[in-house]
Design an enzyme around this catalytic site. Structure first.
Site, PDB file in Angstrom:
ATOM      1  N   GLU A   1      24.680 149.133  57.626  1.00 18.46           N
ATOM      2  CA  GLU A   1      25.866 149.486  56.848  1.00 18.46           C
ATOM      3  C   GLU A   1      25.704 149.112  55.381  1.00 18.46           C
ATOM      4  O   GLU A   1      26.064 149.867  54.486  1.00 18.46           O
ATOM      5  CB  GLU A   1      27.097 148.801  57.444  1.00 18.46           C
ATOM      6  CG  GLU A   1      27.486 149.347  58.806  1.00 18.46           C
ATOM      7  CD  GLU A   1      28.923 148.999  59.157  1.00 18.46           C
ATOM      8  OE1 GLU A   1      29.342 147.873  58.861  1.00 18.46           O
ATOM      9  OE2 GLU A   1      29.623 149.859  59.722  1.00 18.46           O
TER      10      GLU A   1
ATOM     11  N   LYS B   1      18.894 147.091  79.820  1.00 19.31           N
ATOM     12  CA  LYS B   1      17.791 146.183  79.491  1.00 19.31           C
ATOM     13  C   LYS B   1      17.664 145.095  80.554  1.00 19.31           C
ATOM     14  O   LYS B   1      16.568 144.786  81.035  1.00 19.31           O
ATOM     15  CB  LYS B   1      18.019 145.536  78.112  1.00 19.31           C
ATOM     16  CG  LYS B   1      17.897 146.489  76.940  1.00 19.31           C
ATOM     17  CD  LYS B   1      18.067 145.727  75.629  1.00 19.31           C
ATOM     18  CE  LYS B   1      17.890 146.637  74.417  1.00 19.31           C
ATOM     19  NZ  LYS B   1      17.943 145.905  73.138  1.00 19.31           N
TER      20      LYS B   1
ATOM     21  N   ARG C   1      16.857 154.435  73.909  1.00 19.68           N
ATOM     22  CA  ARG C   1      18.252 154.765  74.219  1.00 19.68           C
ATOM     23  C   ARG C   1      18.797 153.868  75.339  1.00 19.68           C
ATOM     24  O   ARG C   1      19.499 154.325  76.229  1.00 19.68           O
ATOM     25  CB  ARG C   1      18.379 156.234  74.630  1.00 19.68           C
ATOM     26  CG  ARG C   1      17.998 157.243  73.561  1.00 19.68           C
ATOM     27  CD  ARG C   1      18.943 157.168  72.399  1.00 19.68           C
ATOM     28  NE  ARG C   1      18.894 158.352  71.557  1.00 19.68           N
ATOM     29  CZ  ARG C   1      19.358 158.390  70.321  1.00 19.68           C
ATOM     30  NH1 ARG C   1      19.881 157.305  69.789  1.00 19.68           N
ATOM     31  NH2 ARG C   1      19.308 159.493  69.608  1.00 19.68           N
TER      32      ARG C   1
ATOM     33  N   ASP D   1      20.795 141.777  73.102  1.00 22.22           N
ATOM     34  CA  ASP D   1      19.607 141.308  73.827  1.00 22.22           C
ATOM     35  C   ASP D   1      19.906 140.108  74.729  1.00 22.22           C
ATOM     36  O   ASP D   1      19.036 139.675  75.477  1.00 22.22           O
ATOM     37  CB  ASP D   1      18.504 140.908  72.826  1.00 22.22           C
ATOM     38  CG  ASP D   1      18.125 142.045  71.906  1.00 22.22           C
ATOM     39  OD1 ASP D   1      17.941 143.166  72.418  1.00 22.22           O
ATOM     40  OD2 ASP D   1      18.025 141.825  70.686  1.00 22.22           O
TER      41      ASP D   1
ATOM     42  N   ASP E   1      12.808 143.545  72.099  1.00 16.44           N
ATOM     43  CA  ASP E   1      13.678 144.460  71.372  1.00 16.44           C
ATOM     44  C   ASP E   1      12.871 145.026  70.194  1.00 16.44           C
ATOM     45  O   ASP E   1      11.811 144.498  69.854  1.00 16.44           O
ATOM     46  CB  ASP E   1      14.906 143.671  70.881  1.00 16.44           C
ATOM     47  CG  ASP E   1      15.841 144.514  70.044  1.00 16.44           C
ATOM     48  OD1 ASP E   1      16.057 145.683  70.408  1.00 16.44           O
ATOM     49  OD2 ASP E   1      16.342 144.003  69.034  1.00 16.44           O
ATOM     50  N   LYS E   2      13.344 146.093  69.577  1.00 18.64           N
ATOM     51  CA  LYS E   2      12.625 146.669  68.435  1.00 18.64           C
ATOM     52  C   LYS E   2      13.245 146.219  67.107  1.00 18.64           C
ATOM     53  O   LYS E   2      12.629 145.487  66.357  1.00 18.64           O
ATOM     54  CB  LYS E   2      12.624 148.204  68.510  1.00 18.64           C
ATOM     55  CG  LYS E   2      11.813 148.849  67.378  1.00 18.64           C
ATOM     56  CD  LYS E   2      11.866 150.348  67.421  1.00 18.64           C
ATOM     57  CE  LYS E   2      13.155 150.891  66.847  1.00 18.64           C
ATOM     58  NZ  LYS E   2      13.261 150.768  65.379  1.00 18.64           N
ATOM     59  N   THR E   3      14.483 146.621  66.866  1.00 17.87           N
ATOM     60  CA  THR E   3      15.119 146.348  65.576  1.00 17.87           C
ATOM     61  C   THR E   3      15.391 144.856  65.413  1.00 17.87           C
ATOM     62  O   THR E   3      16.076 144.256  66.231  1.00 17.87           O
ATOM     63  CB  THR E   3      16.435 147.133  65.452  1.00 17.87           C
ATOM     64  OG1 THR E   3      16.158 148.507  65.725  1.00 17.87           O
ATOM     65  CG2 THR E   3      17.020 146.988  64.064  1.00 17.87           C
TER      66      THR E   3
ATOM     67  N   THR F   1      14.726 149.375  73.591  1.00 20.36           N
ATOM     68  CA  THR F   1      15.498 149.574  72.362  1.00 20.36           C
ATOM     69  C   THR F   1      16.587 150.618  72.572  1.00 20.36           C
ATOM     70  O   THR F   1      16.489 151.458  73.470  1.00 20.36           O
ATOM     71  CB  THR F   1      14.573 150.002  71.200  1.00 20.36           C
ATOM     72  OG1 THR F   1      15.349 150.229  70.037  1.00 20.36           O
ATOM     73  CG2 THR F   1      13.806 151.276  71.538  1.00 20.36           C
ATOM     74  N   GLY F   2      17.590 150.548  71.749  1.00 20.42           N
ATOM     75  CA  GLY F   2      18.655 151.546  71.788  1.00 20.42           C
ATOM     76  C   GLY F   2      18.390 152.697  70.834  1.00 20.42           C
ATOM     77  O   GLY F   2      19.178 153.634  70.745  1.00 20.42           O
TER      78      GLY F   2
END
EC number: 7.6.2.1
Length: 1126
Positions: free
Chosen positions: A499, A796, A790, A821, A409-411, A675-676
């Site tokens: 947020e 995934k 995206r 994930d 995953d990235k974030t 990643t999204g």
């Protein structure tokens, strides 16, 4: 009324339709109707597998499902029922040992589970019955009981919050034991029950709750409560996850709450979450099974050869029935086929020790004990969270050394997930800097056109208000006074760091969100005035919609909808002429690696709101598909919005993320980022973490490249074909040389987005494009790195599954930190969870959990490498030593007329695998470091040497098998030639067959143990103790076993054999000589490699130290016993 009565009388119908009805306090809702208590499970938690009564049969059944155990049971039964050459004890005792050790281990683990269950089930709780607090044990809670929970207590079951000690009916809860999130979450009671704060008032409540049947999702709950009073009709209120208090969560910062039990015992969400996790099997286990089949075939072949030759030998009447051993009448009348079958079984029993039954126990112990080394590794300790690595599954340790593909995953995985508000853009103008007292934001892109609105507020304030209102952030203050004082320090809490960053960004520019009070969101503006907005509806962010919205009502009565989300989700829903100015900033920010969100608003007319409100209330009351119905309503209203601006938030790269990816690439692993995020943001991150190098040629399969053509599928096919041709020209067809080819040829990277992937996976069959998937996979296999942006969570998992099913079944590893994930972590061969800031869902569902992405480097390159080498050596060694053990027994049959005469004493047969040779290999498999840890870390290319299950392939297997065959032959024929002189003592005493077998067994034990000593590269006091201790124990046992007349033995055939044998100088010399001859190939290899290493140091001294080191290491890693590296 009829419907309610029908529902109560037909409780079984609820299960069928997927809902249940719970009567609060187990009181009937009407005094005029009969109350029939419904049957639900009790509140006992049962995590144990066994009871006192079923432990023995259930455990034995489970153990004998294992092929090797079942095989030895059959052998034992054959020995008991058929006249076999060896005692049933020889196979029965090792089997009993293995079964007993495993049963004790599993029994102890289950006892611990029983103890933990009892602590929970016997804990004290307070139930409200007949307007009194009644003390009970937790296991006696029934569905419908009203439970009182006090501060810092855990909830004993899943409860619907009815009221709390606070005026607004809220309470604070931590769910650290469920999902690892330590921040407080706010839960709410429905407004009709918040006043019921006393035992008397709560007991008088007459209400029924309809809710869904138990399901494991911690974050979903759908229900409604109908509250009855004497005078009025029932009042219905919707219930959601914000009203549900989960078992295992803890009440914080709230003195007391009352809740009604809706799910109890094994139906609670916590219990459902710990069931049904799929078992993963490592490649080594599959190799063990393959080797077992080979050795079983060898065993059957040996038994068949001996049975055949026995009857060839007995075809001579003299051999069949010599004068000194006449057959009985019964033996003469026995059916010959039955006799042959019995003889075949007898030979099977004689040679059965070629199958190593104790290997399974040793492998289990090695995996279990070895997993502690990961937990104990101080390099995995993270001071920030005060935690280290965690092993959830010890069965996959060696799989860490066999990974081919890494999906990350990235974030929060590659990045810190620690967001900082960088800048924003309003109506196409960029704002960056600190707030000014009177002028609002610091403007950097020229004058801002003033746009008049009904409430006369400018766009800057509207934008900042949107940031303060469109979120799910909770506020915690440092004071205990109701409300918020100006001097109070605000602490923001949210499940999403984005947020918090946006709310803090608004605060920096003068608009402060100060919390929610009585259903109103309170904002302090730049003039230090408190503005209140009634929160009417919220639709939370999810990965499918990729946006969130709130509907609020201002103090002047205006109704506003605020929406924030990804540009792809917001742009289609706003005015077209507003997009262009914002889009430029969004794309530029994405290129700089910032996370972007677009903000829009819409003013809703009162009439429209009335209609929307009705639809939303109806959707909220639905028990089936509530989320989908609410999304549909919001989807209709989130149109024709006005785009205000966009935000840019920076998510910094994790420490050493780039170095880790470089090391994984050097080790021959392919790294895919799933990643999204937007393509531009993800691409920038990939360059920053060196997934893509500056010279990497990128191949794009995205919406942007495909929408150039009218027919998307034709354009996709064209691009796929073009990319495949380019890559096939560049790379060799052989996949074996592909890893080396990466460093010799142009590197390629692939970028694909979610919509294009859907097009590839769901391409229409009639268009002739059903081969898209295979072409796409061919392209992926030739690329060094792949970026999938995206991506939805399900996509995934689809990608991981697709790669798993490639030809050759490559080993996949997924690493992530969030709930999105979990699907890919569960899908891959090895799942690793990061203990991140998005909760612990990923960590809980993973096989291994580490604090940071950088720890993956050592986990794979060091621990994975060593675990694989150790267990591969263990497996090969077990088969090797057992073939050495049984081959002399097989050869002996040629010299004893195939009479099934045992070569070894029964005690030796029994003790060989259990005592004499078990501990040295266990110590080796736990402690061996054939290459220094620092070297493994600094030279990732060493990882490639063991990839593809290299040490358990046919080549190494044959090497070990031939080595065992050579040594077994030397043991037998060396001793045989020694015994050509029948008298080995000066006194002329003749030695017999038991001395012959004992000499062979002594040479065998010393040779296989010294072989392991030669293989050991990393000596500790434990290795010395078990290796030399095992040899000493064998000598001691042999003297002890032969030095006493044992009353329980019919024949004292070993009496004084060992002591007498060692009194002969010839035997001493023979034992030493045979050990040396057996080990001579090993010793010769060590000498040759030592010479080569010295010559390498001399000849390679001139080039750079890096080259010299690599060459030297290749010598070290080419352990003489691992023929794979020859």
């Amino acid at each position: 009324m009829f419907r309610r009565s029908f529902n109560r009388f037909c409780a079984g119908e609820e299960k069928r339709v997927g809902t249940r009805t719970v009567f609060v306090g187990n009181h009937p809702v009407s005094e005029t109707e009969a109350y029939i208590a419904q049957k639900f499970c009790d509140n006992r938690i049962v995590s144990s597998k066994y009871t006192l009564w079923n432990f023995l049969p259930k455990n034995l059944f489970e153990q004998f499902r294992r092929i090797a155990n079942f095989y030895f049971l059959i052998i034992f039964l054959v020995q008991v029922t058929v006249d076999t050459p060896t005692s049933p004890i020889t196979s029965g005792l090792p089997l009993f040992f293995v079964i007993t050790v495993t049963a004790i281990k599993q029994g102890y683990e289950d006892w611990l589970r029983h103890r933990a269950d009892n602590e929970v089930n016997k804990s004290t709780v307070y139930i409200i019955e007949n307007a009194k607090r009644v003390k009970k044990e937790s296991e006696k809670i029934k569905v419908g009981d009203i439970v009182e929970v006090q501060a810092d207590e855990t909830f004993p079951c899943d409860l619907i919050l009815l009221s709390s000690c606070t005026v607004d009916g809220t309470c604070y809860v931590t769910t650290a034991s469920l999902d690892g999130e330590s921040n407080c979450k706010t839960h709410y009671a429905v407004r009709d029950t918040i006043e019921l704060r006393t035992v008397e008032s709560i007991d008088n409540l007459r209400a029924a709750i309809e809710c869904e049947q138990p399901q494991p999702d911690l974050y979903k709950f759908v229900g409604r409560i109908s509250i009855y009073s004497n005078s009025l009709e029932a009042v219905a209120r919707s219930l959601g996850p914000e009203n549900l208090l989960l078992k295992g969560a803890t009440l914080k910062n709230t003195k007391k709450i009352y809740g009604v039990a809706v799910y109890t015992g094994m139906e609670t969400k916590m219990a459902l979450n710990y069931q049904g996790k799929s078992q993963k099997r490592s490649a080594v286990e599959k190799s063990i099974n393959a080797f077992l089949i080979v050795y079983l075939f060898i065993l059957l072949t040996k038994a068949a050869i001996c049975t055949t030759l026995k009857y060839v030998w007995q075809s001579n009447p003299y051999n069949d029935e010599p004068w000194y051993n006449q057959k009985t009448q019964k033996e003469r009348e026995t059916w010959k086929v039955l006799k042959m079958f019995t003889d075949f079984l007898s030979f099977m029993v004689l040679f059965n020790f070629i199958i190593p039954v104790s290997m399974y126990v040793t492998v289990e112990m090695q995996k279990f004990l070895g997993s502690f080394f990961i937990s104990w590794d101080n390099d995995f300790y993270d001071e920030e969270i005060n935690e280290g690595a965690l092993v959830n599954t010890s069965d996959l340790n060696e799989e860490l050394g066999q990974v081919d593909y890494v999906f990350t995953d990235k974030t929060g995985t590659l990045t810190e997930n620690s967001m900082e508000f960088i800048e924003c853009c309003i109506d196409g103008h960029k704002y960056k800097g600190v707030a000014q007292e009177t002028d609002g934001l610091s403007q950097t892109d020229g004058p801002l056109p003033y746009l008049d609105r009904a409430d006369k507020q400018n766009r800057e304030e509207l934008f900042l208000r949107a940031l303060c209102l469109c979120h799910t952030v909770e506020v915690k203050t440092n004071d205990t006074v109701d409300g918020v004082t100006e001097s109070a320090e605000l602490t923001y809490m949210s499940s999403s760091p984005d947020e918090i960053a946006l709310v803090k960004g608004a605060k920096k520019y003068g608009f402060t969100f100060v919390g929610v009070q009585n259903g109103c969101m309170r904002v302090e503006n730049q003039r230090k005035e408190i503005e209140e907005y009634e929160l009417l509806h919220t639709l939370n962010f999810d990965s499918v919609r990729r946006r969130m919205s709130v509907i609020v009502k201002t103090q002047s009565g205006d109704i506003l909808l605020f929406c924030k989300g990804a540009d792809s989700a917001v742009f289609p829903r706003v005015q077209n002429h507003e997009i262009e100015l914002i889009k430029v900033h969004v794309e530029r920010n994405a290129m700089e690696g910032y996370r972007t969100l677009c903000v829009a608003f819409k003013e809703i007319a009162p009439d429209d709101y009335e209609r929307v409100n009705r639809q939303l209330i109806e959707a909220k009351m639905a028990l089936q598909d509530r989320e989908e119905k609410m999304e549909k309503v919001f989807d209709e209203i989130e149109t024709d919005m006005h785009l205000i601006g966009a935000t840019a938030v920076e998510d910094k790269l994790q420490d050493q993320a780039a170095e880790t990816i470089e090391a994984l690439h050097a080790a021959g692993l392919k790294v895919w980022v799933l990643t999204g995020d937007k393509m531009e943001t993800a691409k920038s991150t990939c360059y920053a973490c060196r997934l893509f190098q500056t010279n990497t040629e990128l191949l794009e399969l995205t919406t942007k490249t495909i929408e150039e053509s009218e027919r998307k599928e034709d354009r996709l096919h064209e691009l796929l074909t073009e990319y495949r041709k380019k890559l096939l020209r560049e790379f060799p067809k052989s996949t074996r040389s592909l890893k080396k080819a990466w460093t010799e040829h142009q590197e390629y990277g692939l970028i694909i987005d979610g919509s294009t992937l859907s097009l590839i996976l769901n391409s229409s069959q009639d268009s002739g494009s059903n081969n898209y998937k295979s072409i796409f996979l061919q392209i992926c296999m030739k690329c060094t790195a792949v970026l999938c942006c995206r991506m939805a969570p399900l996509q995934k998992a689809q990608i991981v599954r697709m790669v798993k099913n490639l030809k050759g079944s490559p080993i996949t590893l997924s690493i992530g930190d969030g709930a999105n994930d979990v699907s890919m972590i569960l899908e891959s061969h090895v799942g690793i969870g990061i203990k991140g800031k998005e909760g612990r869902q990923a960590s809980r569902n993973s096989d291994y959990s580490v604090p940071k992405f950088k720890h993956l480097k050592k986990l794979l390159l060091v621990h994975g490498h060593l675990y694989y080498v150790r267990i591969a050596h263990l497996v090969q060694y077990f088969f090797y030593k057992n073939l050495c053990f049984i081959l002399p027994q097989f050869l002996y049959q040629f010299f004893c007329g195939f009479s099934q005469q045992p070569l070894y004493d029964a005690a030796y047969l029994t003790m060989y695998n259990i005592c004499f040779t078990s501990l040295p290999i266990l110590a080796y498999s736990l402690l061996e470091q054939h290459i220094n840890i620092d070297t493994l870390t600094s030279d990732p290319r060493l990882y490639m040497k063991i990839s593809g299950n290299a040490m358990l392939q046919l080549g190494p297997f044959l090497y070990w098998t031939f080595l065992a065959a050579f040594e077994g032959t030397v043991f037998f024929f060396g001793t045989y030639f020694l015994f050509q002189t029948t008298s080995l003592d000066e006194n002329g005493k003749v030695y017999g067959n038991w001395t012959f077998g004992t000499v062979i067994f002594t040479v065998l034990v010393f040779t296989v143990t010294l072989k392991l000593a030669l293989d050991t590269r990393f000596w500790t006091w434990i290795n010395h103790f078990v290796i030399w201790g095992s040899l000493a124990f064998y000598v001691f046992f042999s003297f002890f076993w032969g030095g006493i007349i044992w009353p329980f033995l019919k024949q004292q055939r070993m009496y004084f054999i060992f002591a007498q044998m060692l009194s002969s100088v010839s035997i001493w010399l023979a034992i030493i000589l045979l050990i040396f001859i057996s080990l001579s190939p090993e010793i010769l290899l060590i000498v040759l490699k030592s010479v080569r290493r010295r010559s390498a140091r001399v000849t390679k001294r001139l080039p750079s130290s890096g080259t010299s080191t690599i060459f030297m290491l290749s010598q070290t890693s080419s352990n003489h016993s691992f023929s794979w590296s020859e």
